[in-house]
Design a protein around this motif. Structure first.
Motif, PDB file in Angstrom:
ATOM      1  N   ASP A 195       0.816  -1.204   0.000  1.00 51.03           N
ATOM      2  CA  ASP A 195       0.000   0.000   0.000  1.00 51.03           C
ATOM      3  C   ASP A 195       0.856   1.264   0.000  1.00 51.03           C
ATOM      4  O   ASP A 195       1.771   1.411   0.806  1.00 51.03           O
ATOM      5  CB  ASP A 195      -0.920  -0.018   1.227  1.00 51.03           C
ATOM      6  CG  ASP A 195      -1.918   1.118   1.231  1.00 51.03           C
ATOM      7  OD1 ASP A 195      -2.528   1.377   0.171  1.00 51.03           O
ATOM      8  OD2 ASP A 195      -2.079   1.759   2.283  1.00 51.03           O
ATOM      9  N   GLN A 196       0.578   2.160  -0.933  1.00 51.26           N
ATOM     10  CA  GLN A 196       1.185   3.475  -1.079  1.00 51.26           C
ATOM     11  C   GLN A 196       2.680   3.456  -1.376  1.00 51.26           C
ATOM     12  O   GLN A 196       3.364   4.474  -1.216  1.00 51.26           O
ATOM     13  CB  GLN A 196       0.846   4.366   0.128  1.00 51.26           C
ATOM     14  CG  GLN A 196      -0.648   4.525   0.266  1.00 51.26           C
ATOM     15  CD  GLN A 196      -1.089   5.582   1.234  1.00 51.26           C
ATOM     16  OE1 GLN A 196      -0.430   6.594   1.418  1.00 51.26           O
ATOM     17  NE2 GLN A 196      -2.245   5.362   1.850  1.00 51.26           N
ATOM     18  N   ALA A 197       3.182   2.319  -1.836  1.00 50.75           N
ATOM     19  CA  ALA A 197       4.595   2.227  -2.213  1.00 50.75           C
ATOM     20  C   ALA A 197       4.736   2.304  -3.736  1.00 50.75           C
ATOM     21  O   ALA A 197       3.764   2.133  -4.476  1.00 50.75           O
ATOM     22  CB  ALA A 197       5.192   0.919  -1.698  1.00 50.75           C
ATOM     23  N   SER A 198       5.960   2.549  -4.197  1.00 48.35           N
ATOM     24  CA  SER A 198       6.227   2.646  -5.630  1.00 48.35           C
ATOM     25  C   SER A 198       7.688   2.317  -5.921  1.00 48.35           C
ATOM     26  O   SER A 198       8.429   3.139  -6.456  1.00 48.35           O
ATOM     27  CB  SER A 198       5.877   4.050  -6.141  1.00 48.35           C
ATOM     28  OG  SER A 198       6.060   4.132  -7.532  1.00 48.35           O
ATOM     29  N   THR A 199       8.085   1.086  -5.561  1.00 45.73           N
ATOM     30  CA  THR A 199       9.464   0.665  -5.780  1.00 45.73           C
ATOM     31  C   THR A 199       9.472  -0.660  -6.529  1.00 45.73           C
ATOM     32  O   THR A 199       9.000  -1.679  -6.003  1.00 45.73           O
ATOM     33  CB  THR A 199      10.216   0.513  -4.442  1.00 45.73           C
ATOM     34  OG1 THR A 199      10.140   1.758  -3.734  1.00 45.73           O
ATOM     35  CG2 THR A 199      11.672   0.139  -4.665  1.00 45.73           C
ATOM     36  N   ILE A 200       9.978  -0.646  -7.744  1.00 47.05           N
ATOM     37  CA  ILE A 200       9.998  -1.840  -8.574  1.00 47.05           C
ATOM     38  C   ILE A 200      10.731  -2.973  -7.852  1.00 47.05           C
ATOM     39  O   ILE A 200      11.784  -2.771  -7.242  1.00 47.05           O
ATOM     40  CB  ILE A 200      10.632  -1.544  -9.956  1.00 47.05           C
ATOM     41  CG1 ILE A 200      10.375  -2.694 -10.928  1.00 47.05           C
ATOM     42  CG2 ILE A 200      12.108  -1.219  -9.826  1.00 47.05           C
ATOM     43  CD1 ILE A 200      10.715  -2.353 -12.365  1.00 47.05           C
ATOM     44  N   GLY A 201      10.142  -4.141  -7.869  1.00 49.57           N
ATOM     45  CA  GLY A 201      10.737  -5.315  -7.242  1.00 49.57           C
ATOM     46  C   GLY A 201      10.502  -5.413  -5.748  1.00 49.57           C
ATOM     47  O   GLY A 201      10.523  -6.494  -5.193  1.00 49.57           O
ATOM     48  N   ALA A 202      10.273  -4.286  -5.074  1.00 54.15           N
ATOM     49  CA  ALA A 202      10.094  -4.288  -3.618  1.00 54.15           C
ATOM     50  C   ALA A 202       8.632  -4.171  -3.212  1.00 54.15           C
ATOM     51  O   ALA A 202       8.197  -4.849  -2.283  1.00 54.15           O
ATOM     52  CB  ALA A 202      10.896  -3.155  -2.985  1.00 54.15           C
ATOM     53  N   GLY A 203       7.861  -3.315  -3.886  1.00 57.62           N
ATOM     54  CA  GLY A 203       6.452  -3.187  -3.552  1.00 57.62           C
ATOM     55  C   GLY A 203       5.802  -1.954  -4.143  1.00 57.62           C
ATOM     56  O   GLY A 203       6.442  -0.916  -4.288  1.00 57.62           O
ATOM     57  N   CYS A 204       4.525  -2.116  -4.503  1.00 57.36           N
ATOM     58  CA  CYS A 204       3.732  -0.994  -4.994  1.00 57.36           C
ATOM     59  C   CYS A 204       2.258  -1.344  -4.922  1.00 57.36           C
ATOM     60  O   CYS A 204       1.890  -2.511  -4.848  1.00 57.36           O
ATOM     61  CB  CYS A 204       4.111  -0.618  -6.428  1.00 57.36           C
ATOM     62  SG  CYS A 204       3.629  -1.816  -7.670  1.00 57.36           S
ATOM     63  N   ASP A 205       1.443  -0.296  -4.934  1.00 53.46           N
ATOM     64  CA  ASP A 205       0.009  -0.481  -5.127  1.00 53.46           C
ATOM     65  C   ASP A 205      -0.287  -0.062  -6.567  1.00 53.46           C
ATOM     66  O   ASP A 205       0.636   0.191  -7.356  1.00 53.46           O
ATOM     67  CB  ASP A 205      -0.797   0.287  -4.078  1.00 53.46           C
ATOM     68  CG  ASP A 205      -0.574   1.791  -4.101  1.00 53.46           C
ATOM     69  OD1 ASP A 205       0.089   2.305  -5.030  1.00 53.46           O
ATOM     70  OD2 ASP A 205      -1.070   2.457  -3.187  1.00 53.46           O
ATOM     71  N   CYS A 206      -1.564   0.023  -6.922  1.00 51.81           N
ATOM     72  CA  CYS A 206      -1.898   0.325  -8.316  1.00 51.81           C
ATOM     73  C   CYS A 206      -1.421   1.708  -8.742  1.00 51.81           C
ATOM     74  O   CYS A 206      -0.899   1.881  -9.842  1.00 51.81           O
ATOM     75  CB  CYS A 206      -3.388   0.134  -8.565  1.00 51.81           C
ATOM     76  SG  CYS A 206      -4.462   1.241  -7.625  1.00 51.81           S
ATOM     77  N   HIS A 223      -9.019   2.670  -8.702  1.00 55.42           N
ATOM     78  CA  HIS A 223      -8.079   1.627  -9.087  1.00 55.42           C
ATOM     79  C   HIS A 223      -7.471   2.001 -10.437  1.00 55.42           C
ATOM     80  O   HIS A 223      -8.145   2.573 -11.290  1.00 55.42           O
ATOM     81  CB  HIS A 223      -8.771   0.268  -9.160  1.00 55.42           C
ATOM     82  CG  HIS A 223      -7.826  -0.874  -9.324  1.00 55.42           C
ATOM     83  ND1 HIS A 223      -6.805  -1.130  -8.439  1.00 55.42           N
ATOM     84  CD2 HIS A 223      -7.738  -1.827 -10.280  1.00 55.42           C
ATOM     85  CE1 HIS A 223      -6.131  -2.201  -8.840  1.00 55.42           C
ATOM     86  NE2 HIS A 223      -6.681  -2.640  -9.959  1.00 55.42           N
ATOM     87  N   VAL A 224      -6.190   1.675 -10.622  1.00 56.31           N
ATOM     88  CA  VAL A 224      -5.437   2.079 -11.806  1.00 56.31           C
ATOM     89  C   VAL A 224      -4.865   0.847 -12.495  1.00 56.31           C
ATOM     90  O   VAL A 224      -4.361  -0.068 -11.834  1.00 56.31           O
ATOM     91  CB  VAL A 224      -4.262   3.008 -11.406  1.00 56.31           C
ATOM     92  CG1 VAL A 224      -3.485   3.461 -12.633  1.00 56.31           C
ATOM     93  CG2 VAL A 224      -4.750   4.193 -10.600  1.00 56.31           C
ATOM     94  N   GLY A 225      -4.921   0.848 -13.805  1.00 56.25           N
ATOM     95  CA  GLY A 225      -4.300  -0.198 -14.599  1.00 56.25           C
ATOM     96  C   GLY A 225      -3.699   0.394 -15.862  1.00 56.25           C
ATOM     97  O   GLY A 225      -4.011   1.533 -16.237  1.00 56.25           O
ATOM     98  N   ILE A 226      -2.853  -0.373 -16.523  1.00 55.66           N
ATOM     99  CA  ILE A 226      -2.233   0.038 -17.775  1.00 55.66           C
ATOM    100  C   ILE A 226      -2.580  -1.015 -18.816  1.00 55.66           C
ATOM    101  O   ILE A 226      -2.256  -2.203 -18.634  1.00 55.66           O
ATOM    102  CB  ILE A 226      -0.711   0.188 -17.627  1.00 55.66           C
ATOM    103  CG1 ILE A 226      -0.393   1.265 -16.581  1.00 55.66           C
ATOM    104  CG2 ILE A 226      -0.064   0.521 -18.972  1.00 55.66           C
ATOM    105  CD1 ILE A 226       1.081   1.362 -16.195  1.00 55.66           C
TER     106      ILE A 226
END
Length: 145
Positions: free
Chosen positions: A22-33, A102-105
């Motif tokens: 939740d509320q993270a944005s680090t590739i490989g470590a953790g992220c939410d949408c 919610h977010v998607g690509i």
């Protein structure tokens, strides 16, 4: 002018397997949408233009303001959701009367990447159930324009 969809999709796919956090944005470590969309922004466009304030996790949130869409509108290119194609960022309204949370690509006409609680970043089919929830669509700007 918008970023090349192939580059956006490749950047998003690099996040596959990143755990949900939740509320993270680090590739490989953790992220939410949202963290996934922010991370792809950093890879495609560069430095994030603003700090992201803390936000609630509830998909069923009801309100008058589409806060997520308002934020995206400031920095991205808004398009009609019916025109969204591969490389587009889509915002989903998870509850009929709720705001988009919610977010998607999109990665193809029938697939998308998103970060999902307990599953992390995954690519999955864009089923009819997901399609009907799309409320807004945006493109990443081309950093060279």
């Amino acid at each position: 002018m918008s970023a090349d969809p192939a580059i956006v999709i490749a950047a998003a796919r690099a996040w596959l397997g990143t755990p949900y956090h939740d509320q993270a944005s680090t590739i490989g470590a953790g992220c939410d949408c949202l963290g996934l969309a922010r991370g792809v922004w950093r890879q495609i466009v560069g430095h994030e233009p603003t700090e992201i304030p803390p936000y609630g996790r509830g998909w069923g949130e009801i309100g008058q303001r589409e806060v997520l869409a308002e934020g995206a509108r400031q920095w991205m290119i808004q398009i009609d959701p019916l025109e969204a194609g591969p490389g587009s960022v889509v915002l989903f309204r998870m509850r009929e009367n709720g705001i988009a949370k919610h977010v998607g690509i999109l990665t193809g006409p029938d697939s998308f990447i998103h970060s999902y609680e307990r599953l992390g970043v995954i690519e999955q089919p864009l089923t009819t159930a997901w399609q009907r929830r799309i409320a807004f669509a945006f493109l990443y700007p081309n950093p060279e324009s």
